[in-house]
Design a protein around this motif. Structure first.
Motif, PDB file in Angstrom:
ATOM      1  N   TYR A 164       0.838  -1.187   0.000  1.00  0.00           N
ATOM      2  CA  TYR A 164       0.000   0.000   0.000  1.00  0.00           C
ATOM      3  C   TYR A 164       0.874   1.237   0.000  1.00  0.00           C
TER       4      TYR A 164
ATOM      5  N   LEU B 190      -4.948   4.737   2.548  1.00  0.00           N
ATOM      6  CA  LEU B 190      -4.057   3.751   1.944  1.00  0.00           C
ATOM      7  C   LEU B 190      -4.597   3.333   0.583  1.00  0.00           C
TER       8      LEU B 190
ATOM      9  N   LEU C  21      -3.974   0.607  -2.693  1.00  0.00           N
ATOM     10  CA  LEU C  21      -3.360  -0.677  -2.997  1.00  0.00           C
ATOM     11  C   LEU C  21      -2.541  -0.607  -4.279  1.00  0.00           C
TER      12      LEU C  21
ATOM     13  N   GLN D 277      -1.336 -13.551  -3.841  1.00  0.00           N
ATOM     14  CA  GLN D 277      -2.054 -14.549  -3.053  1.00  0.00           C
ATOM     15  C   GLN D 277      -1.203 -15.782  -2.779  1.00  0.00           C
TER      16      GLN D 277
ATOM     17  N   GLN E 233      -5.822 -15.731   1.176  1.00  0.00           N
ATOM     18  CA  GLN E 233      -6.271 -14.715   0.224  1.00  0.00           C
ATOM     19  C   GLN E 233      -7.644 -14.175   0.590  1.00  0.00           C
ATOM     20  N   GLY E 234      -8.442 -14.927   1.309  1.00  0.00           N
ATOM     21  CA  GLY E 234      -9.784 -14.469   1.654  1.00  0.00           C
ATOM     22  C   GLY E 234      -9.881 -13.778   2.998  1.00  0.00           C
TER      23      GLY E 234
ATOM     24  N   LEU F 110      -5.463  -7.639   7.987  1.00  0.00           N
ATOM     25  CA  LEU F 110      -4.076  -7.479   7.571  1.00  0.00           C
ATOM     26  C   LEU F 110      -3.160  -7.219   8.763  1.00  0.00           C
TER      27      LEU F 110
ATOM     28  N   ARG G  56     -18.075  -7.259   1.398  1.00  0.00           N
ATOM     29  CA  ARG G  56     -17.930  -8.485   2.194  1.00  0.00           C
ATOM     30  C   ARG G  56     -17.791  -8.163   3.676  1.00  0.00           C
TER      31      ARG G  56
ATOM     32  N   LEU H 161     -13.799  -3.023   8.158  1.00  0.00           N
ATOM     33  CA  LEU H 161     -12.780  -3.163   9.193  1.00  0.00           C
ATOM     34  C   LEU H 161     -12.331  -1.796   9.697  1.00  0.00           C
TER      35      LEU H 161
ATOM     36  N   PHE I 186      -5.098  -3.846  13.799  1.00  0.00           N
ATOM     37  CA  PHE I 186      -6.491  -4.232  13.603  1.00  0.00           C
ATOM     38  C   PHE I 186      -7.307  -3.994  14.866  1.00  0.00           C
TER      39      PHE I 186
ATOM     40  N   MET J 264     -13.609  -6.229  12.889  1.00  0.00           N
ATOM     41  CA  MET J 264     -14.169  -6.575  11.589  1.00  0.00           C
ATOM     42  C   MET J 264     -15.661  -6.782  11.765  1.00  0.00           C
TER      43      MET J 264
ATOM     44  N   THR K  99     -12.910 -10.168  -4.974  1.00  0.00           N
ATOM     45  CA  THR K  99     -12.289  -9.945  -6.274  1.00  0.00           C
ATOM     46  C   THR K  99     -12.595 -11.129  -7.188  1.00  0.00           C
TER      47      THR K  99
ATOM     48  N   GLN L 115     -10.558 -13.004  -8.589  1.00  0.00           N
ATOM     49  CA  GLN L 115      -9.666 -14.128  -8.290  1.00  0.00           C
ATOM     50  C   GLN L 115     -10.034 -14.838  -6.993  1.00  0.00           C
ATOM     51  N   GLY L 116     -11.063 -14.374  -6.323  1.00  0.00           N
ATOM     52  CA  GLY L 116     -11.477 -15.008  -5.070  1.00  0.00           C
ATOM     53  C   GLY L 116     -10.774 -14.472  -3.849  1.00  0.00           C
ATOM     54  N   ALA L 117      -9.971 -13.443  -4.041  1.00  0.00           N
ATOM     55  CA  ALA L 117      -9.304 -12.826  -2.898  1.00  0.00           C
ATOM     56  C   ALA L 117     -10.228 -11.784  -2.287  1.00  0.00           C
ATOM     57  N   GLN L 118      -9.786 -11.184  -1.201  1.00  0.00           N
ATOM     58  CA  GLN L 118     -10.553 -10.093  -0.614  1.00  0.00           C
ATOM     59  C   GLN L 118      -9.661  -8.864  -0.622  1.00  0.00           C
ATOM     60  N   LYS L 119     -10.102  -7.841  -1.322  1.00  0.00           N
ATOM     61  CA  LYS L 119      -9.332  -6.619  -1.454  1.00  0.00           C
ATOM     62  C   LYS L 119      -9.919  -5.567  -0.514  1.00  0.00           C
ATOM     63  N   LEU L 120      -9.060  -4.793   0.145  1.00  0.00           N
ATOM     64  CA  LEU L 120      -9.519  -3.730   1.042  1.00  0.00           C
ATOM     65  C   LEU L 120      -9.433  -2.369   0.361  1.00  0.00           C
TER      66      LEU L 120
ATOM     67  N   PHE M 127      -9.587   1.549   1.488  1.00  0.00           N
ATOM     68  CA  PHE M 127      -9.481   2.350   2.699  1.00  0.00           C
ATOM     69  C   PHE M 127     -10.090   3.744   2.522  1.00  0.00           C
TER      70      PHE M 127
END
Lengths: 113, 114
Positions: free
Chosen positions: A35, A43, A45, A50, A97-98, A102, B31, B34, B45, B48, B95, B97-102, B104
């Motif tokens: 970031y 922030l 990205l 992954q 990845q899910g 962080l 999803r 946070l 953190f 969530m 996403t 690709q199945g990831a989770q993007k944050l 901010f």
């Protein structure tokens, strides 16, 4: 102690030079992220990965490159094509990845003159 | 374009006061939401939230999500000087690709004066 190590803390470069920021984690996390933080902008990205040998562009990838040859390491190169590289760079990781929770490193402050 | 907006951007209060920080979002494929606290360098953190109306608490801090209003609040009661920090809100998106993007928000800089 497990964590994320970013180095160096401060970096100064002349315009036109490429520079590489280091990020190492010993948390055994699969996913890693870069970031950029600018005052008043939160922030943003740059890149994320992954798994080893795979990475995707984030929202502001232009002028940056990454590699993920080892699970523990995710270095970021700021190239001369990045028009405004002076910023605070944060590396982060998550278990999978899910997983959105962080863990962040302490950041590298890059100044380009 | 996915967007997360925090308010206020800056807040100065006296020790012992209660503060409420706001986060609103306009995103696709929501999803989670946070909250992170950034004191000097590394954000840490806090909470969530995935379900609307369920309050999460940790000591003097609490947070709740309102999916109908597309927003969340972070409350801090009996503030202390150690609560001074930037508070970041982030929304997790699915996403391709199945990831989770944050994504901010800009952050709220909270200053607690003794």
């Amino acid at each position: 102690d497990g964590g994320i190590t970013q180095s160096p803390k401060y970096l100064f470069r002349k315009e036109g030079q490429n520079v590489t920021l280091s990020c190492e984690q010993n948390l055994n996390h699969d996913a890693m992220y870069w970031y950029r933080q600018d005052p008043g902008q939160g922030l943003r990205l740059i890149y994320y990965s992954q798994i080893v040998n795979d990475f995707q562009k984030g929202d502001i990838a232009e002028g940056y490159s990454v590699s993920r040859e080892k699970k523990e390491s995710f270095p970021l190169t700021v190239t001369s094509a990045q028009k405004n590289p002076t910023a605070f760079y944060l590396c982060a990781s998550s278990m999978t990845q899910g997983d959105p929770t962080l863990h962040f490193g302490n950041g590298t402050r890059l100044t380009v003159t | 374009e996915d967007k997360v907006v925090q308010s206020p951007l800056s807040l100065v209060v006296h020790e012992g006061d209660t503060v409420t920080l706001n986060c609103s979002y306009e995103v696709t494929n929501f999803r989670s939401l946070l909250w992170y606290k950034q004191e000097k360098k590394a954000p840490t953190f806090l909470f969530m939230l995935t379900s609307s109306g369920i309050e999460k608490k940790s000591g003097r801090l609490s947070s709740i999500l309102d999916k109908k209003e597309l927003s969340s609040i972070l409350n801090i009661t009996a503030t202390q000087t150690g609560d001074s920090a930037i508070y970041l809100c982030a929304v997790g998106l699915f996403t391709i690709q199945g990831a989770q993007k944050l994504v901010f928000g800009q952050g709220t800089r909270l200053t607690i004066n003794p």
